[in-house]
Design a protein around this motif. Structure first.
Motif, PDB file in Angstrom:
ATOM      1  N   ASP A   2      26.009  32.344  27.480  1.00  0.00           N
ATOM      2  CA  ASP A   2      27.019  31.332  27.829  1.00  0.00           C
ATOM      3  C   ASP A   2      26.423  30.054  28.396  1.00  0.00           C
ATOM      4  O   ASP A   2      27.073  29.333  29.142  1.00  0.00           O
ATOM      5  N   GLU A   3      25.180  29.757  27.997  1.00  0.00           N
ATOM      6  CA  GLU A   3      24.568  28.466  28.318  1.00  0.00           C
ATOM      7  C   GLU A   3      24.111  27.861  26.996  1.00  0.00           C
ATOM      8  O   GLU A   3      23.434  28.534  26.194  1.00  0.00           O
ATOM      9  N   SER A   4      24.444  26.587  26.796  1.00  0.00           N
ATOM     10  CA  SER A   4      24.165  25.961  25.503  1.00  0.00           C
ATOM     11  C   SER A   4      22.677  25.972  25.153  1.00  0.00           C
ATOM     12  O   SER A   4      22.294  26.202  24.004  1.00  0.00           O
ATOM     13  N   ARG A   5      21.821  25.744  26.137  1.00  0.00           N
ATOM     14  CA  ARG A   5      20.381  25.754  25.859  1.00  0.00           C
ATOM     15  C   ARG A   5      19.942  27.118  25.339  1.00  0.00           C
ATOM     16  O   ARG A   5      19.134  27.224  24.442  1.00  0.00           O
ATOM     17  N   ASP A  49      43.922  25.071  27.305  1.00  0.00           N
ATOM     18  CA  ASP A  49      44.725  26.240  26.926  1.00  0.00           C
ATOM     19  C   ASP A  49      43.770  27.326  26.402  1.00  0.00           C
ATOM     20  O   ASP A  49      43.788  27.664  25.220  1.00  0.00           O
ATOM     21  N   LYS A  50      42.947  27.838  27.330  1.00  0.00           N
ATOM     22  CA  LYS A  50      41.894  28.770  26.898  1.00  0.00           C
ATOM     23  C   LYS A  50      42.485  30.141  26.597  1.00  0.00           C
ATOM     24  O   LYS A  50      43.220  30.692  27.430  1.00  0.00           O
ATOM     25  N   PRO A  51      42.147  30.725  25.452  1.00  0.00           N
ATOM     26  CA  PRO A  51      42.655  32.057  25.140  1.00  0.00           C
ATOM     27  C   PRO A  51      42.136  33.102  26.139  1.00  0.00           C
ATOM     28  O   PRO A  51      40.993  32.984  26.613  1.00  0.00           O
ATOM     29  N   ALA A  71      34.075  30.654  31.682  1.00  0.00           N
ATOM     30  CA  ALA A  71      35.054  29.900  30.880  1.00  0.00           C
ATOM     31  C   ALA A  71      34.620  28.472  30.542  1.00  0.00           C
ATOM     32  O   ALA A  71      35.425  27.544  30.541  1.00  0.00           O
ATOM     33  N   THR A  72      33.328  28.294  30.271  1.00  0.00           N
ATOM     34  CA  THR A  72      32.875  27.014  29.722  1.00  0.00           C
ATOM     35  C   THR A  72      32.398  27.261  28.290  1.00  0.00           C
ATOM     36  O   THR A  72      31.884  28.343  27.984  1.00  0.00           O
ATOM     37  N   VAL A  73      32.598  26.266  27.429  1.00  0.00           N
ATOM     38  CA  VAL A  73      32.047  26.349  26.076  1.00  0.00           C
ATOM     39  C   VAL A  73      30.691  25.655  26.060  1.00  0.00           C
ATOM     40  O   VAL A  73      30.482  24.708  26.839  1.00  0.00           O
ATOM     41  N   PRO A  74      29.789  26.095  25.194  1.00  0.00           N
ATOM     42  CA  PRO A  74      29.930  27.148  24.206  1.00  0.00           C
ATOM     43  C   PRO A  74      29.626  28.533  24.794  1.00  0.00           C
ATOM     44  O   PRO A  74      28.904  28.647  25.780  1.00  0.00           O
ATOM     45  N   ARG A  91      34.572  18.528  20.465  1.00  0.00           N
ATOM     46  CA  ARG A  91      34.050  17.301  21.073  1.00  0.00           C
ATOM     47  C   ARG A  91      33.106  17.542  22.246  1.00  0.00           C
ATOM     48  O   ARG A  91      32.532  16.601  22.785  1.00  0.00           O
ATOM     49  N   CYS A  92      32.954  18.777  22.656  1.00  0.00           N
ATOM     50  CA  CYS A  92      32.091  19.062  23.819  1.00  0.00           C
ATOM     51  C   CYS A  92      30.619  18.904  23.418  1.00  0.00           C
ATOM     52  O   CYS A  92      30.153  19.546  22.470  1.00  0.00           O
ATOM     53  N   PRO A  93      29.859  18.063  24.126  1.00  0.00           N
ATOM     54  CA  PRO A  93      28.458  17.856  23.743  1.00  0.00           C
ATOM     55  C   PRO A  93      27.589  19.112  23.883  1.00  0.00           C
ATOM     56  O   PRO A  93      26.625  19.281  23.143  1.00  0.00           O
TER      57      PRO A  93
HETATM   58  N1  LIG Z   1      25.928  24.549  31.494  1.00  0.00           N
HETATM   59  C1  LIG Z   1      26.913  24.755  30.471  1.00  0.00           C
HETATM   60  C2  LIG Z   1      27.963  23.658  30.579  1.00  0.00           C
HETATM   61  C3  LIG Z   1      29.080  23.788  29.563  1.00  0.00           C
HETATM   62  C4  LIG Z   1      30.282  22.934  29.942  1.00  0.00           C
HETATM   63  O1  LIG Z   1      30.424  22.468  31.080  1.00  0.00           O
HETATM   64  N2  LIG Z   1      31.199  22.753  28.979  1.00  0.00           N
HETATM   65  C5  LIG Z   1      32.436  22.062  29.311  1.00  0.00           C
HETATM   66  C6  LIG Z   1      33.045  21.342  28.108  1.00  0.00           C
HETATM   67  S1  LIG Z   1      32.085  19.977  27.562  1.00  0.00           S
HETATM   68  C7  LIG Z   1      33.484  23.093  29.709  1.00  0.00           C
HETATM   69  O2  LIG Z   1      33.641  24.090  29.048  1.00  0.00           O
HETATM   70  N3  LIG Z   1      34.208  22.846  30.806  1.00  0.00           N
HETATM   71  C8  LIG Z   1      35.231  23.767  31.245  1.00  0.00           C
HETATM   72  C9  LIG Z   1      36.574  23.134  31.363  1.00  0.00           C
HETATM   73  O3  LIG Z   1      36.706  21.922  31.146  1.00  0.00           O
HETATM   74  O4  LIG Z   1      37.512  23.875  31.658  1.00  0.00           O
HETATM   75  C10 LIG Z   1      26.228  24.803  29.101  1.00  0.00           C
HETATM   76  O5  LIG Z   1      25.178  24.162  28.940  1.00  0.00           O
HETATM   77  O6  LIG Z   1      26.722  25.497  28.196  1.00  0.00           O
END
Ligand SMILES: N[C@@H](CCC(=O)N[C@@H](CS)C(=O)NCC(=O)O)C(=O)O
Length: 235
Positions: free
Chosen positions: A83-86, A57-59, A69-72, A30-32
């Motif tokens: 580790d940046e979506s762009r 619950d991040k592995p 630790a942010t997706v993607p 669901r993460c945009p």
């Molecule tokens: N600047 C990053 C932002 C990614 C981001 O903030 N993803 C959120 C989920 S939508 C996330 O992983 N947050 C970490 C958390 O909630 O622990 C990107 O563009 O990839």
């Protein structure tokens, strides 16, 4: 950012797939941000090993790949981490771009960057304050929605007067980068959103939500655990 070097290193991993190792994409359905990365990977015809996670619950394998630790997060077979979506979108489309999604980026990178800075910066902040309004002073949620409307109305205007898509005559990278956030904004109050005077924006979003691309990137997966069977994405 050494994106060029990363792309060269991974040239052989995509599309041609001369090697059996694939990049690993850590994702959350669901993460945009993760959605835009999956959209670009899907359009590029690259294939990755998808690992769905739960943010609560991040592995430990995910955190050690990217302590931020942010997706993607995309981990290339040679160990490089994006580790940046762009950057993941651009990486995928630089491997292979059969639908010409990167055309606008190549023609006018300054416009794309400025647009995405506004989207990922002020608009995302307004979206969060509107979506999670109960965490703020009551007036802040309403004000944030109002501020975000300025951006959305501008998109509507652009789609009316300039081109059918943000990326030009065809759907492209700017559309894919933006629509997951507009979808999330709509999700806060769909009835209110659908009643706004933005016919071109509604058409554009509706087309996306009904598209095969959206269906392809919104499949559900169980959260990854060590030892799981590999999930190839796109399926
Ligand atoms: N600047 C990053 C932002 C990614 C981001 O903030 N993803 C959120 C989920 S939508 C996330 O992983 N947050 C970490 C958390 O909630 O622990 C990107 O563009 O990839």
């Amino acid at each position: 950012m050494t994106l060029w070097r990363i792309c060269r290193a991974a040239d052989i991993m995509c599309n041609g797939q001369q090697q059996q190792s694939y990049p690993v994409l850590w994702s959350f359905r669901r993460c945009p941000y993760a959605m835009r990365a999956r959209l670009a990977i899907n359009a590029s015809q690259c294939r990755v090993h998808l690992r769905e996670i739960r943010l609560r619950d991040k592995p430990k394998e995910f955190i050690s790949a990217s302590p931020k630790a942010t997706v993607p997060v995309l981990v290339l077979p040679d160990g490089h981490v994006i580790d940046e979506s762009r950057d993941i979108m651009i990486w995928a489309l630089q491997q292979s771009d059969p639908r010409g999604w990167l055309r606008l980026w190549q023609d006018d990178p300054a416009f794309c960057d400025a647009f995405l800075d506004r989207l990922d910066g002020p608009f995302k902040q307004q979206l969060d304050r509107y979506k999670y309004a109960s965490r703020f002073e009551p007036a802040i949620g309403q004000q944030s929605r109002q501020d975000a409307c300025v951006f959305l109305a501008e998109i509507d205007q652009f789609l009316e007067s300039k081109a059918s898509y943000l990326s030009g005559a065809d759907f492209g990278v700017l559309d894919a980068a933006t629509l997951p956030f507009v979808r999330q904004f709509r999700g806060v109050d769909e009835i209110w959103f659908d009643s706004q005077p933005w016919p071109h924006l509604h058409r554009w979003l509706g087309m996306f939500l009904n598209s095969a691309d959206f269906g392809a990137v919104m499949q559900k997966y169980h959260p990854w655990q060590a030892g799981d069977r590999v999930i190839l994405f796109p399926a």
